[in-house]
Scaffold this motif. Structure first.
Motif, mmCIF file in Angstrom:
data_model
loop_
_atom_site.group_PDB
_atom_site.id
_atom_site.type_symbol
_atom_site.label_atom_id
_atom_site.label_comp_id
_atom_site.label_asym_id
_atom_site.label_seq_id
_atom_site.Cartn_x
_atom_site.Cartn_y
_atom_site.Cartn_z
ATOM 1 N N THR A 5 -13.967 -0.203 0.348
ATOM 2 C CA THR A 5 -12.750 -1.131 0.849
ATOM 3 C C THR A 5 -11.847 -0.011 1.183
ATOM 4 O O THR A 5 -11.263 0.911 0.556
ATOM 5 N N LEU A 6 -11.639 -0.287 2.766
ATOM 6 C CA LEU A 6 -10.828 0.372 3.478
ATOM 7 C C LEU A 6 -9.516 -0.066 3.439
ATOM 8 O O LEU A 6 -9.399 -1.420 3.677
ATOM 9 N N VAL A 7 -8.364 0.695 3.118
ATOM 10 C CA VAL A 7 -6.968 0.200 3.626
ATOM 11 C C VAL A 7 -6.676 0.805 4.826
ATOM 12 O O VAL A 7 -6.641 1.926 5.318
ATOM 13 N N ARG A 8 -6.065 -0.275 5.812
ATOM 14 C CA ARG A 8 -5.563 0.272 6.969
ATOM 15 C C ARG A 8 -4.127 -0.271 7.141
ATOM 16 O O ARG A 8 -3.823 -0.993 6.392
ATOM 17 N N ASP A 9 -3.419 0.503 7.905
ATOM 18 C CA ASP A 9 -1.951 0.131 8.231
ATOM 19 C C ASP A 9 -1.883 -0.838 9.505
ATOM 20 O O ASP A 9 -2.959 -1.297 9.608
ATOM 21 N N ASN A 10 -0.780 -1.240 9.831
ATOM 22 C CA ASN A 10 -0.420 -2.093 11.084
ATOM 23 C C ASN A 10 -0.876 -1.905 12.055
ATOM 24 O O ASN A 10 -1.430 -2.441 13.044
ATOM 25 N N ASN A 11 -1.397 -0.390 12.363
ATOM 26 C CA ASN A 11 -1.860 0.144 13.747
ATOM 27 C C ASN A 11 -3.185 0.266 13.538
ATOM 28 O O ASN A 11 -3.984 0.888 14.479
ATOM 29 N N LYS A 12 -3.992 -0.254 12.385
ATOM 30 C CA LYS A 12 -5.280 -0.176 12.007
ATOM 31 C C LYS A 12 -5.743 1.072 11.682
ATOM 32 O O LYS A 12 -7.147 1.584 11.587
#
Length: 106
Positions: A5-12
């Motif tokens: 599971t990858l966690v990304r910020d609002n900028n992807k």
């Protein structure tokens, strides 16, 4: 099945990940899928922490590993995470019943 599971910020940008499960392609200690995933994940952690000198939060339970970047991602952390993802995506393509990649945003 191994689930990444990858966690990304609002900028992807990838800011961390969780890896858990087993591929069950071969007996424990002989499973090339588990070994490949483990090598990519561990190399990425060492690259970010040791080579780049970035702070991370690392939590390892029995069969789940979670890594979270402390602070903002940058082009160097992005390069390491992107390289890890390229390798994991190829393993998932070759072994679709054994590896699944999920992405979500915080």
């Amino acid at each position: 099945m191994i689930t990444i599971t990858l966690v990304r910020d609002n900028n992807k940008a990838i800011t961390g990940f969780t890896v858990g499960g087993h591929a069950n392609v071969a007996p424990h200690g002989q499973d090339i899928v588990c070994a490949g995933v483990s090598a990519l994940v561990q190399s990425s952690i060492m690259g970010i922490e040791r080579h780049l000198g970035r702070d991370i939060e690392l939590v390892q339970d029995t069969d789940v590993l979670t890594m979270e970047l402390i602070g903002q991602p940058d082009r160097l952390t992005d390069a390491i995470f992107a390289t890890m993802l390229l390798g994991l995506t190829e393993i998932a393509r070759l072994y679709p019943k054994s590896v699944r990649i999920i992405g979500h945003r915080r």
